[in-house]
Design an enzyme around this catalytic site. Structure first.
Site, short mmCIF file in Angstrom:
data_model
loop_
_atom_site.label_atom_id
_atom_site.label_comp_id
_atom_site.label_asym_id
_atom_site.label_seq_id
_atom_site.Cartn_x
_atom_site.Cartn_y
_atom_site.Cartn_z
N ILE A 178 0.83 -1.20 0.00
CA ILE A 178 0.00 0.00 0.00
C ILE A 178 0.87 1.25 0.00
O ILE A 178 0.58 2.22 -0.71
CB ILE A 178 -0.95 -0.01 1.21
N TYR B 76 -3.24 -6.92 16.98
CA TYR B 76 -3.33 -6.07 15.79
C TYR B 76 -4.52 -5.13 15.88
O TYR B 76 -4.40 -3.92 15.67
CB TYR B 76 -3.44 -6.95 14.55
#
Length: 241
Positions: free
Chosen positions: A16, A147
Site C-alpha cells: 500500500i 493487531y
C-alpha cells in the site's frame, strides 16, 4: 490538489505504501519515502515520476533512527503513517515480546515520530496527517487481539490529535481498509478456499492498494480541507451487514 506539496510516507517501499507514493508522485507532489530496506527504497524511487523525491532509511522502532530521520527532514505539508505489521495470534498464545513488537510498529513508532516532528516545527500550517488503520479495529476477527487493539489505539489518537492540532489548521484523519490484495496477503498462509469465502463477505470484493492510495490522496489534498478527526471505513461494503 497535492501538487508541490511535500509528503512523508512511512512504510513506503512496498504494498500500500508504494502505491501511495506512486500516486502522489504522479500527482506532482514531492514525496519523502522512509523504510528499513535501502534496496527496496531505491527500487521504489526508480519507479516514481517527477522530481524532488527523496528517501531516508529508518527503523521506526529505534528511537535513534527516529532522531536521525527527523533531523534530515525539511518542512512537510503532510504525513502518511503506513508502516505496519500483523501476525495472527490467538490470545492464549500471546507473548509480551510479540505484543511489544506489534504495538511498537503499528502505534508507538507513529506517535513518537509525529511528536519529534511537531517539536521541530516541521509541519506547515494546514498540513494533513493520514494514518492507515484497519477495519479490524472495529471487528471481532479471531486471533487479531494485538493487531486490532493497536489499530484501535490509532483511531482514538486521531480524534485527540485532530483536536490538539486544529488551532494550526492541521487536519488528522485515518483510513480503515478492509482486505487489500497485496504480496503480504500471500505471506499470511491463508489458503485459497478460506480467502474465497472471505471475499464473499465483501459486496464490492477485495480492495487494491490503488483504492487506498486514492483515499489517501483525497485526505492529503485541499479537497478535504473541511475534514478532520474522521475515520473512513474503506471496506468494499463489508460493514454494511
Amino acid at each position: 490538489m497535492v501538487e508541490n506539496k511535500t509528503i512523508l510516507v512511512t512504510g513506503a517501499s512496498s504494498g500500500i505504501g508504494l502505491s501511495i507514493v506512486k500516486l502522489l508522485a504522479n500527482s506532482k507532489a514531492k514525496v519523502v519515502l522512509t523504510g528499513r530496506d535501502e534496496l527496496k527504497l531505491q527500487k521504489a524511487m526508480s519507479t516514481l515520476e517527477g522530481e524532488g523525491h527523496s528517501y531516508l532509511i529508518a527503523d521506526l522502532e529505534d528511537d535513534n533512527h527516529l532522531d536521525v530521520l527527523v533531523n534530515n527532514l525539511q518542512k512537510l505539508d503532510g504525513i502518511v503513517f503506513c508502516a505496519g505489521f500483523n501476525e495472527f495470534i490467538p490470545i492464549k498464545f500471546i507473548k509480551k515480546e510479540k505484543a511489544d513488537k506489534i504495538f511498537n510498529i503499528n502505534y508507538f513508532s507513529s506517535v513518537f515520530l509525529l511528536q519529534k516532528i511537531l517539536k521541530k516545527k516541521l509541519l506547515n500550517k494546514q498540513s494533513s496527517l493520514v494514518f492507515i488503520s484497519s477495519i479490524s479495529s472495529i471487528l471481532g476477527v479471531p486471533a487479531t487481539t494485538l493487531y486490532a487493539a493497536s489499530k484501535a489505539s490509532i483511531n482514538s489518537t486521531v480524534k485527540v490529535l485532530a483536536s490538539e492540532l486544529s488551532k494550526q489548521k492541521i487536519r488528522v484523519n485515518a483510513i480503515n481498509p478492509g482486505i487489500v490484495v497485496t504480496s503480504m496477503l500471500n505471506q499470511e498462509n491463508i489458503d485459497t478456499k478460506s480467502l474465497m469465502e472471505q471475499e464473499k463477505l465483501y459486496p464490492l470484493g477485495f480492495g487494491t492498494p490503488e483504492d487506498v492510495a486514492q483515499a489517501v490522496k483525497f485526505h492529503l489534498s485541499t479537497n478535504s480541507r473541511w475534514l478532520t478527526g474522521n475515520i473512513m471505513n474503506l471496506d468494499g461494503g463489508l460493514t454494511l451487514q
